[in-house]
Design an enzyme around this catalytic site. Sequence first.
Site, PDB file in Angstrom:
ATOM      1  N   LYS A 133      -6.495 128.339  50.988  1.00 39.48           N
ATOM      2  CA  LYS A 133      -5.662 129.540  50.824  1.00 39.48           C
ATOM      3  C   LYS A 133      -5.153 130.017  52.187  1.00 39.48           C
ATOM      4  CE  LYS A 133      -6.303 130.553  46.302  1.00 39.48           C
ATOM      5  NZ  LYS A 133      -5.350 130.968  45.285  1.00 39.48           N
ATOM      6  N   ASP A 181      -7.208 138.103  44.425  1.00 38.93           N
ATOM      7  CA  ASP A 181      -6.082 137.200  44.197  1.00 38.93           C
ATOM      8  C   ASP A 181      -6.017 136.719  42.749  1.00 38.93           C
ATOM      9  OD1 ASP A 181      -3.955 135.543  44.986  1.00 38.93           O
ATOM     10  OD2 ASP A 181      -5.309 133.852  45.244  1.00 38.93           O
ATOM     11  N   ASP A 182      -7.171 136.448  42.155  1.00 35.21           N
ATOM     12  CA  ASP A 182      -7.179 135.911  40.789  1.00 35.21           C
ATOM     13  C   ASP A 182      -6.731 136.959  39.778  1.00 35.21           C
ATOM     14  OD1 ASP A 182      -8.367 133.253  41.416  1.00 35.21           O
ATOM     15  OD2 ASP A 182      -9.913 134.564  42.225  1.00 35.21           O
ATOM     16  N   ARG A 196     -16.916 130.785  40.877  1.00 29.61           N
ATOM     17  CA  ARG A 196     -15.949 130.253  39.900  1.00 29.61           C
ATOM     18  C   ARG A 196     -14.817 129.631  40.699  1.00 29.61           C
ATOM     19  NH1 ARG A 196     -10.993 130.427  39.805  1.00 29.61           N
ATOM     20  NH2 ARG A 196     -10.362 132.487  39.105  1.00 29.61           N
ATOM     21  N   ASN A 229      -6.430 125.807  36.530  1.00 31.07           N
ATOM     22  CA  ASN A 229      -6.493 124.800  37.597  1.00 31.07           C
ATOM     23  C   ASN A 229      -7.870 124.169  37.638  1.00 31.07           C
ATOM     24  OD1 ASN A 229      -3.874 125.440  38.666  1.00 31.07           O
ATOM     25  ND2 ASN A 229      -4.778 127.305  39.469  1.00 31.07           N
ATOM     26  N   GLU A 247     -11.584 135.984  46.381  1.00 31.99           N
ATOM     27  CA  GLU A 247     -11.082 134.769  45.726  1.00 31.99           C
ATOM     28  C   GLU A 247     -12.183 134.088  44.943  1.00 31.99           C
ATOM     29  OE1 GLU A 247      -7.669 133.732  46.334  1.00 31.99           O
ATOM     30  OE2 GLU A 247      -8.153 132.580  44.540  1.00 31.99           O
ATOM     31  N   ASP A 248     -11.884 133.722  43.726  1.00 28.84           N
ATOM     32  CA  ASP A 248     -12.770 132.889  42.903  1.00 28.84           C
ATOM     33  C   ASP A 248     -14.200 133.411  42.808  1.00 28.84           C
ATOM     34  OD1 ASP A 248     -10.465 131.497  42.637  1.00 28.84           O
ATOM     35  OD2 ASP A 248     -11.227 129.577  43.312  1.00 28.84           O
ATOM     36  N   ASN A 277       1.753 129.741  40.343  1.00 28.32           N
ATOM     37  CA  ASN A 277       0.484 129.811  41.071  1.00 28.32           C
ATOM     38  C   ASN A 277       0.554 130.980  42.042  1.00 28.32           C
ATOM     39  OD1 ASN A 277      -1.511 129.176  43.289  1.00 28.32           O
ATOM     40  ND2 ASN A 277      -1.946 127.519  41.876  1.00 28.32           N
ATOM     41  N   TYR A 297      -4.153 121.916  48.600  1.00 23.30           N
ATOM     42  CA  TYR A 297      -4.404 123.006  47.645  1.00 23.30           C
ATOM     43  C   TYR A 297      -4.591 122.372  46.272  1.00 23.30           C
ATOM     44  CZ  TYR A 297      -3.485 127.695  45.669  1.00 23.30           C
ATOM     45  OH  TYR A 297      -3.572 128.883  44.995  1.00 23.30           O
TER      46      TYR A 297
HETATM   47  N1  NDP Z   1      -2.273 129.633  38.203  1.00 26.55           N
HETATM   48  C1  NDP Z   1      -2.896 130.495  38.947  1.00 26.55           C
HETATM   49  O1  NDP Z   1      -2.335 131.042  39.915  1.00 26.55           O
HETATM   50  C2  NDP Z   1      -4.303 130.871  38.641  1.00 26.55           C
HETATM   51  C3  NDP Z   1      -5.042 130.173  37.747  1.00 26.55           C
HETATM   52  N2  NDP Z   1      -6.325 130.521  37.491  1.00 26.55           N
HETATM   53  C4  NDP Z   1      -7.077 129.695  36.572  1.00 26.55           C
HETATM   54  O2  NDP Z   1      -7.409 130.418  35.416  1.00 26.55           O
HETATM   55  C5  NDP Z   1      -8.602 129.897  34.877  1.00 26.55           C
HETATM   56  C6  NDP Z   1      -9.501 131.034  34.459  1.00 26.55           C
HETATM   57  O3  NDP Z   1      -9.919 131.788  35.558  1.00 26.55           O
HETATM   58  P1  NDP Z   1     -10.862 133.077  35.323  1.00 26.55           P
HETATM   59  O4  NDP Z   1     -10.189 134.056  34.458  1.00 26.55           O
HETATM   60  O5  NDP Z   1     -11.300 133.582  36.631  1.00 26.55           O
HETATM   61  O6  NDP Z   1     -12.094 132.380  34.592  1.00 26.55           O
HETATM   62  P2  NDP Z   1     -13.153 132.911  33.567  1.00 26.55           P
HETATM   63  O7  NDP Z   1     -14.123 131.849  33.371  1.00 26.55           O
HETATM   64  O8  NDP Z   1     -13.634 134.248  33.963  1.00 26.55           O
HETATM   65  O9  NDP Z   1     -12.327 133.134  32.231  1.00 26.55           O
HETATM   66  C7  NDP Z   1     -12.074 132.150  31.296  1.00 26.55           C
HETATM   67  C8  NDP Z   1     -11.758 132.837  30.007  1.00 26.55           C
HETATM   68  O10 NDP Z   1     -11.375 131.849  29.068  1.00 26.55           O
HETATM   69  C9  NDP Z   1     -12.080 132.097  27.863  1.00 26.55           C
HETATM   70  N3  NDP Z   1     -12.180 130.906  27.057  1.00 26.55           N
HETATM   71  C10 NDP Z   1     -13.030 129.858  27.205  1.00 26.55           C
HETATM   72  N4  NDP Z   1     -12.843 128.969  26.219  1.00 26.55           N
HETATM   73  C11 NDP Z   1     -11.869 129.471  25.444  1.00 26.55           C
HETATM   74  C12 NDP Z   1     -11.260 129.029  24.252  1.00 26.55           C
HETATM   75  N5  NDP Z   1     -11.612 127.885  23.681  1.00 26.55           N
HETATM   76  N6  NDP Z   1     -10.305 129.810  23.709  1.00 26.55           N
HETATM   77  C13 NDP Z   1      -9.936 130.967  24.266  1.00 26.55           C
HETATM   78  N7  NDP Z   1     -10.495 131.438  25.395  1.00 26.55           N
HETATM   79  C14 NDP Z   1     -11.448 130.697  25.958  1.00 26.55           C
HETATM   80  C15 NDP Z   1     -13.415 132.617  28.331  1.00 26.55           C
HETATM   81  O11 NDP Z   1     -14.038 133.265  27.260  1.00 26.55           O
HETATM   82  P3  NDP Z   1     -15.599 133.545  27.235  1.00 26.55           P
HETATM   83  O12 NDP Z   1     -15.826 134.522  28.338  1.00 26.55           O
HETATM   84  O13 NDP Z   1     -15.804 134.121  25.888  1.00 26.55           O
HETATM   85  O14 NDP Z   1     -16.267 132.236  27.463  1.00 26.55           O
HETATM   86  C16 NDP Z   1     -12.947 133.569  29.399  1.00 26.55           C
HETATM   87  O15 NDP Z   1     -12.509 134.774  28.835  1.00 26.55           O
HETATM   88  C17 NDP Z   1      -9.177 128.962  35.929  1.00 26.55           C
HETATM   89  O16 NDP Z   1      -8.937 127.639  35.549  1.00 26.55           O
HETATM   90  C18 NDP Z   1      -8.388 129.259  37.154  1.00 26.55           C
HETATM   91  O17 NDP Z   1      -8.208 128.118  37.960  1.00 26.55           O
HETATM   92  C19 NDP Z   1      -6.924 131.599  38.075  1.00 26.55           C
HETATM   93  C20 NDP Z   1      -6.230 132.321  39.005  1.00 26.55           C
HETATM   94  C21 NDP Z   1      -4.888 131.978  39.393  1.00 26.55           C
HETATM   95  C1  PYR Z   2      -4.960 129.494  41.941  1.00 28.22           C
HETATM   96  C2  PYR Z   2      -6.215 130.173  41.906  1.00 28.22           C
HETATM   97  O1  PYR Z   2      -6.412 131.139  42.607  1.00 28.22           O
HETATM   98  C3  PYR Z   2      -7.238 129.721  41.007  1.00 28.22           C
HETATM   99  O2  PYR Z   2      -7.018 128.799  40.242  1.00 28.22           O
HETATM  100  O3  PYR Z   2      -8.318 130.298  41.054  1.00 28.22           O
HETATM  101 MG    MG Z   3      -8.432 131.666  42.719  1.00 25.19          MG
END
Ligand code: NDP
Ligand code: PYR
Ligand code: MG
Length: 654
Positions: free
Chosen positions: A262, A356-357, A244, A500, A333-334, A545, A191
Amino acid sequence: MLRSTMSSTALLLRGGNIARRIITQAQAQAPSSSSLSLVASSSSSYSNDHHFQMRWNNSGRMMSNGSYGESIPDEYIEELDETEGEWIGCSKKFLAPISVSSRGSEILNNPLFNKSSAFKSGERDRLRFRGLLPPRVTNMQIQKERVLQEIRVEESMIRKHVILEDLHDTNETLYHRILVDHMEEMAPIIYTPTVGQACNEFALRYRRPRGMYFSADDRGHMAAMVYNWPQPVVHVIVVTDGSRILGLGDLGANGMGIPIGKLSLYCAAGGIAPHRVMPVVLDVGTDNEALLKDKFYLGLQRPRLQGPAYYHLVDEFIQAVRHRWPDVLIQFEDFSSDKAQKILNKYRDESLCFNDDIQGTGATTLAGVLGGLRAKGEQPTSLGDQRILIAGAGSAGIGVAQVLLQAMMEHGRTEEEAKKCFFVADHLGLLGTERLHKLSPEQAKFARDTDGGMSLSDIVNKYKPTMLLGMTAVGGLFTEQLIKDMAKHCERPIIFPLSNPTSKAECSAKQAFEWTDGRCIFASGSPFQPVHMEDGRIFHPSQCNNMYIFPGLGLGVTLCGAKTVSDRMLNVAAEALANFVTEEELAQGKVFPNLSTIRDVSKKVAIAVIEEAIRTGQASKLSQREIADLDSFVSKKMYDPIYVPLIEKRTISI
Ligand SMILES: NC(=O)C1=CN([C@@H]2O[C@H](COP(=O)(O)OP(=O)(O)OC[C@H]3O[C@@H](n4cnc5c(N)ncnc54)[C@H](OP(=O)(O)O)[C@@H]3O)[C@@H](O)[C@H]2O)C=CC1
Ligand SMILES: CC(=O)C(=O)O
Ligand SMILES: [Mg+2]
């Protein structure tokens, strides 16, 4: 459990061990019995739902379901004698055999049945592959030691991943045994973070088929295609469109590594049987320029479908799987954030699915935040007094904000009051009402009337947040100054860089602890090693996570027959997870339980979800007896990777 009457004795047994000894034990306890009945509930392996009876009479004749009898073959008894197992309660655990119609090398080549060198001599004869394996019979423990040794001498994480996935493709039982017994060591291999590299290199390393691909070229065929899946019943599907993958962007069909990873966790951590899961990629093309040119890439090399054509394809897929498996849980997912929320909104009220996200991450982070408040000596009700800065307004950031907001409202805040706790920023800064027209409805809810566009640093200095959560996929975004400013305004700031894989984490554990002089409460999306400070103090980072939630959530809803995944289910799942953290762990600075306990966590999460389903009349599958003892019901249903004796189909049918 032993039930005895004048003329017969029935043993109600679970799991696996030695038939002959059980019979002997039963005979000793009920010497006057004229027949013995073993009722074996095969929750142990291969199945969450196989249940069958085997009966032996006192002269050693075996009757299946009481309707058909033959002598127990000697080698069969010998084989069960040698089987590993454990005692459950007062009775012997009994391995319910699986009857198979395949023979010979077909069995050895089927990862669900293959036990490799652990096939006993009786099985080798009965199933006709004597001579196709080296002669020495070893047990699972020896096999496990050999694989562990191979993994541990290998330094490269991706090579370790390859070793494990090779095992996954050849012997699923051993693969899952190793995950279950060594979750802390194996999770970073199968993972995050290693699965990120595995996805990047998916086409290069492609070996054997796993999962299903539904592509833009399959439009009109999906209803038929689902019948190509070899298993008659599927309980859980994890599907991505590869747009993504973690924080790595559009990886197209290479994203298959994520549903596979997953679902490995669903089986090992959540106790879903491996033949009941299906990883899926919806291949709608890719906008990744490098993949469009890569001669080894295995997905469609054309731009992604957009607009109605994209949503029609998603819909065709959903209708197809629902047609074959009406009760299946679909985990999205993603998916890139522009699509993720729309798809969820479309299907969440009409079918068993969740994202999930958005939702899994929301529930997991709520649990971590509740743990953080406990560590600070605060009550859960103080959630509504926090000032929460969320960097990242995509699926994850907004999903977390929604679940936290919901929890605040459950603790008595109005929505308007609760919304004031949030400062959500994207790359343009704080979400403000001046750009409402550019925000999704879910983002718009968190837009503030003032200071739209304000930088993270200015937000920290003006509003003095108590929590800083990162979901931006921008590695290193949390600078030394930002973290020091957090610690200046708050004695014990909660700092969760959740992106991540590790390269995308907004800061490392070492940085967070050093820059706050060890005062922060820290959790990250991908794991970090304990931090040794110069003054000798050691800090233990937690991993926040969604793996802590989705396996138990999925187990709960599929076991009870829920028709939808409700917001309340996420909330109770989060509370169950938060309550699992011990005082001792909190004292070490941990806000999540150790990964080695994840099966117990999943069980608690599943029970909480089922209780919520019962409360709202959604637990359609459960009997009153099951409801009365949910702990034992869920335990029995959880897949446990142990080798089960294989017998020829004609002997006993399940
Ligand atoms: N720990 C866990 O369990 C999980 C972790 N994640 C992680 O979260 C991350 C984001 O996922 P997701 O939301 O789907 O991705 P997205 O790409 O949809 O979202 C990223 C967000 O970050 C913003 N962003 C980019 N650069 C900056 C900056 N410099 N300052 C502030 N905000 C910024 C983007 O803004 P803009 O749209 O304006 O570019 C956007 O709103 C991934 O790395 C994923 O791996 C996700 C799910 C679970
Ligand atoms: C953990 C997870 O689901 C992600 O990073 O997208
Ligand atoms: Mg995910």
